[in-house]
Structures are given as C-alpha cells and as structure tokens.
Design a protein around this motif. Sequence first.
Motif, PDB file in Angstrom:
ATOM      1  N   ALA A  73       9.708  10.070   9.124  1.00  0.00           N
ATOM      2  CA  ALA A  73       9.285  10.509   7.793  1.00  0.00           C
ATOM      3  C   ALA A  73       7.979  11.273   7.916  1.00  0.00           C
ATOM      4  O   ALA A  73       7.053  10.840   8.619  1.00  0.00           O
ATOM      5  N   PRO A  74       7.863  12.432   7.251  1.00  0.00           N
ATOM      6  CA  PRO A  74       6.604  13.190   7.321  1.00  0.00           C
ATOM      7  C   PRO A  74       5.423  12.346   6.846  1.00  0.00           C
ATOM      8  O   PRO A  74       5.517  11.632   5.851  1.00  0.00           O
ATOM      9  N   MET A  75       4.298  12.455   7.566  1.00  0.00           N
ATOM     10  CA  MET A  75       3.112  11.664   7.235  1.00  0.00           C
ATOM     11  C   MET A  75       1.991  12.492   6.631  1.00  0.00           C
ATOM     12  O   MET A  75       1.149  11.956   5.904  1.00  0.00           O
ATOM     13  N   ASP A  76       2.000  13.795   6.909  1.00  0.00           N
ATOM     14  CA  ASP A  76       0.890  14.641   6.456  1.00  0.00           C
ATOM     15  C   ASP A  76       0.816  14.664   4.935  1.00  0.00           C
ATOM     16  O   ASP A  76       1.802  14.960   4.251  1.00  0.00           O
ATOM     17  N   GLY A  77      -0.357  14.348   4.425  1.00  0.00           N
ATOM     18  CA  GLY A  77      -0.583  14.408   2.990  1.00  0.00           C
ATOM     19  C   GLY A  77       0.015  13.268   2.194  1.00  0.00           C
ATOM     20  O   GLY A  77      -0.072  13.272   0.962  1.00  0.00           O
ATOM     21  N   VAL A  78       0.615  12.282   2.868  1.00  0.00           N
ATOM     22  CA  VAL A  78       1.211  11.143   2.148  1.00  0.00           C
ATOM     23  C   VAL A  78       0.096  10.166   1.774  1.00  0.00           C
ATOM     24  O   VAL A  78      -0.629   9.684   2.654  1.00  0.00           O
ATOM     25  N   PRO A  79      -0.038   9.836   0.493  1.00  0.00           N
ATOM     26  CA  PRO A  79      -1.154   8.970   0.077  1.00  0.00           C
ATOM     27  C   PRO A  79      -0.906   7.498   0.386  1.00  0.00           C
ATOM     28  O   PRO A  79       0.234   7.060   0.553  1.00  0.00           O
ATOM     29  N   GLU A  80      -1.997   6.761   0.465  1.00  0.00           N
ATOM     30  CA  GLU A  80      -1.889   5.305   0.558  1.00  0.00           C
ATOM     31  C   GLU A  80      -1.399   4.749  -0.779  1.00  0.00           C
ATOM     32  O   GLU A  80      -1.749   5.263  -1.843  1.00  0.00           O
ATOM     33  N   ALA A  81      -0.568   3.710  -0.711  1.00  0.00           N
ATOM     34  CA  ALA A  81      -0.102   3.065  -1.940  1.00  0.00           C
ATOM     35  C   ALA A  81      -1.285   2.443  -2.673  1.00  0.00           C
ATOM     36  O   ALA A  81      -2.196   1.891  -2.044  1.00  0.00           O
ATOM     37  N   THR A  82      -1.259   2.530  -3.990  1.00  0.00           N
ATOM     38  CA  THR A  82      -2.323   1.913  -4.784  1.00  0.00           C
ATOM     39  C   THR A  82      -1.958   0.498  -5.212  1.00  0.00           C
ATOM     40  O   THR A  82      -2.839  -0.297  -5.525  1.00  0.00           O
ATOM     41  N   ALA A  83      -0.672   0.178  -5.232  1.00  0.00           N
ATOM     42  CA  ALA A  83      -0.220  -1.178  -5.576  1.00  0.00           C
ATOM     43  C   ALA A  83      -0.098  -2.004  -4.301  1.00  0.00           C
ATOM     44  O   ALA A  83       0.178  -1.463  -3.219  1.00  0.00           O
ATOM     45  N   ARG A  84      -0.283  -3.297  -4.427  1.00  0.00           N
ATOM     46  CA  ARG A  84      -0.162  -4.180  -3.271  1.00  0.00           C
ATOM     47  C   ARG A  84       1.213  -4.821  -3.190  1.00  0.00           C
ATOM     48  O   ARG A  84       1.732  -5.064  -2.105  1.00  0.00           O
ATOM     49  N   ARG A  85       1.813  -5.122  -4.331  1.00  0.00           N
ATOM     50  CA  ARG A  85       3.102  -5.811  -4.375  1.00  0.00           C
ATOM     51  C   ARG A  85       4.159  -4.929  -5.017  1.00  0.00           C
ATOM     52  O   ARG A  85       3.898  -4.250  -6.017  1.00  0.00           O
ATOM     53  N   GLY A  86       5.368  -4.968  -4.462  1.00  0.00           N
ATOM     54  CA  GLY A  86       6.482  -4.231  -5.027  1.00  0.00           C
ATOM     55  C   GLY A  86       7.393  -5.136  -5.835  1.00  0.00           C
ATOM     56  O   GLY A  86       7.209  -6.348  -5.910  1.00  0.00           O
ATOM     57  N   GLY A  87       8.390  -4.516  -6.484  1.00  0.00           N
ATOM     58  CA  GLY A  87       9.380  -5.273  -7.233  1.00  0.00           C
ATOM     59  C   GLY A  87       8.867  -5.899  -8.508  1.00  0.00           C
ATOM     60  O   GLY A  87       9.491  -6.829  -9.038  1.00  0.00           O
ATOM     61  N   GLN A  88       7.753  -5.397  -9.021  1.00  0.00           N
ATOM     62  CA  GLN A  88       7.217  -5.950 -10.261  1.00  0.00           C
ATOM     63  C   GLN A  88       8.013  -5.418 -11.459  1.00  0.00           C
ATOM     64  O   GLN A  88       8.523  -4.302 -11.437  1.00  0.00           O
ATOM     65  N   VAL A  89       8.107  -6.240 -12.512  1.00  0.00           N
ATOM     66  CA  VAL A  89       8.910  -5.874 -13.677  1.00  0.00           C
ATOM     67  C   VAL A  89       8.294  -4.664 -14.376  1.00  0.00           C
ATOM     68  O   VAL A  89       7.096  -4.636 -14.662  1.00  0.00           O
ATOM     69  N   LEU A  90       9.136  -3.657 -14.617  1.00  0.00           N
ATOM     70  CA  LEU A  90       8.708  -2.453 -15.323  1.00  0.00           C
ATOM     71  C   LEU A  90       9.115  -2.570 -16.791  1.00  0.00           C
ATOM     72  O   LEU A  90      10.297  -2.718 -17.105  1.00  0.00           O
ATOM     73  N   ARG A  91       8.125  -2.535 -17.664  1.00  0.00           N
ATOM     74  CA  ARG A  91       8.401  -2.655 -19.093  1.00  0.00           C
ATOM     75  C   ARG A  91       8.858  -1.303 -19.648  1.00  0.00           C
ATOM     76  O   ARG A  91       8.228  -0.285 -19.385  1.00  0.00           O
ATOM     77  N   PRO A  92       9.941  -1.277 -20.420  1.00  0.00           N
ATOM     78  CA  PRO A  92      10.397  -0.002 -20.982  1.00  0.00           C
ATOM     79  C   PRO A  92       9.680   0.311 -22.281  1.00  0.00           C
ATOM     80  O   PRO A  92       9.059  -0.554 -22.907  1.00  0.00           O
TER      81      PRO A  92
END
Length: 360
Positions: free
Chosen positions: A55-74
Amino acid sequence: MSARSTFWLAAVALLLAAVAVPLALVGAIGSDDGTDADAGMAMSAGSMGDHMAAAPMDGVPEATARRGGQVLRPRIEKGVRVYRLVARPVRWEILPDVAVTALTYNGTVPGPELRVPYGARVRVEFENALDEPTTVHWHGLAVPNAMDGVPGITQEPVQPGERFTYEFRAIPAGRDSTGGTFFYHSHFEEDRQVGLGLSGPLIIEPPAPRRYDVERTVMINEWNLDAATGETRPPMQMEGMFPNFFTLNGKSFPETEVIRVRRGDRVLLRVVGAGQFAHPMHLHGTDFRVVAKDGHPVERPQAMDVVNVSPGERVDLAFTATEPGKWVFHCHIGHHLTNDGDDPGGLILVVDVSEKERTR
C-alpha cells in the motif's frame, strides 16, 4: 529411370509433403498461441503484482482515532437514517510503535459500526478518497440489486474523488430473519482492499431483541507487514504473502480490549470473519452457545467452547460469566497468537469477570 524407381520417388515425395503440411500448421498455430499465452501470462502477472503490491505510504496521515468499530450515529431525514462513509488510507497503530498502512472507512480499523432497527430505511452517502476505485458491498443484506456493490455487474466502480449513494432497507438476505450480525466491505479487488482493512460491522436490531448485560462486536483481521520498512501488503494464502500480524477490532494482543463483566452477566460476542483466513476461536473458563449464524437465529443452540470462523462468516456467541477471573478468548492456531513471531500476541482478548454481581 525404371517405372519402379519412379513409383518409389513419387511415394517418398508424397510422404514428405504429408509430414511437412501438419508441421507448418503446428508451427504457425504454436507461434500464435505462444504470443497470446505470453501476453496472457504477462497480463496475469502484472495484475497479480498490482494486487500484491505494498500500500502506498507517501502522504498517508496518521490515524486520529485510537479505537475502531465505534458506533456511528446517523442523522435522520424524513425517517431515513443517513450515514456518511469515506474510504481513505491512514497509518493505523495495531501495537505501540507498530503501524500498518490501512484502507479504512472514516479513518478507523475496523470501520464504524452501523446499528439499524429491522426494516429501517438507510441511506449511505459514500465518498472515495482513496487513490484507486472501490465499491461498498452490504454483506448478507437483502438490498436492491443496484445497491449490491459488485463492480462491473451491479454498478461501475466509484472512482477516486467520486461519490455514490447507497439506499436500502435493513432486512437480512432471505427475509427470514428479523435481525443479526452483518458487515460491509469493498468488493473491488477484494483480495487487496479487504486485506488492507476496508470493512466494518453492521448490526440489524430485531424488534424484540434478547437483552444481554454486555455485548461486543469482534472483527478478525490479518496483516502482512514488514516491520522494518513499514510496508503493508494484503495477506494471501501464498508463499511470501502469509500474514505475520493478527488483530481483533484493529488491535493485536496485548493492545486488544479487555471486556469487563460481572459474575452472572449474560454476554454476547458478535464475531465477524472480516479477513482472508479461518480462525477456530476458543473461550476459557466456560462454554458458550452459538445463538446465531450469519445473521440468522439458531433454532437449537449447541454448547461449544471452540467455533470456527471462516472469511465472511458471522457467529454470535452467548455465555453466562459464572467464574471470576481473567479468561482469554483466542484463536487456536498458534501462529495467529504471535506478533511477527513474538508470543503471546495476535488474536487474544481477555474477558475479566469480577466477583461482584450486577444489581438487577
């Protein structure tokens, strides 16, 4: 020259002509086939090379969230539940100082959890912020055919920078279930994009759900990471492409979540095979019942302590936490319990059962 000599010379000439014509045809056909075969092999090798590339790495930002799979409110618009999903790459930390280059929805591994009541109208406003085409498939849902997310069949791929709106009702495929565990994922170059993390959980809540004291969704993934260079390739079942890191909800042990429960709690684990490999998942300290499979209730739940979770499969496990202590839930393939060969790691999480019972 005698008549007999003339006869034999004519016979030899005919024989040579009979052999020469087929040989010429074979040579011509072989030349054409060789050219086509070489071109086909070159195209196949090029295509496979693209799928296997880092996967290309150039210009890819660091994630700002620490945990994934959190509930997304609509947001609600005239009774429709509207979600916004953006596919984009991030550098995702699976362990302290160990990060993969991941393709994500909304910047997390896994993508956000969508929880929708049975039959509700859903609209997903999707944007492709990757540098490659993609789509979204709603795995196990009875969506309209045009919303199924299969490139070249039900829709054209969503190109970089483009948007696409998916609309459907939250109903399981087969229409014989009122809710359960599902997920969404890319269906474009699936071996590559899903292997690099492009998936997320989707839960359809039934009208009369069974209540649990503690509920978790657990997404299983694998990673092919060169820890020295940081290059991330999609894991595949071929030499040189096997995974060396393994995650539950985007983290490897000991960074996986500790699930804290109380003695006597009823616990539900929604386990999703979001990767490319099968995992026999085992719980210490008690057994469990498989109460649902692929979003459909099991009529006669069976007592087990190991259940195999294959790619694309969803298994709902229910148990009562009767024994205080720290009990592990883990894959029973030893290599999957390592972080680049270091043990323990990978697919392990702890269920911490306290002595104190819940007030009911």
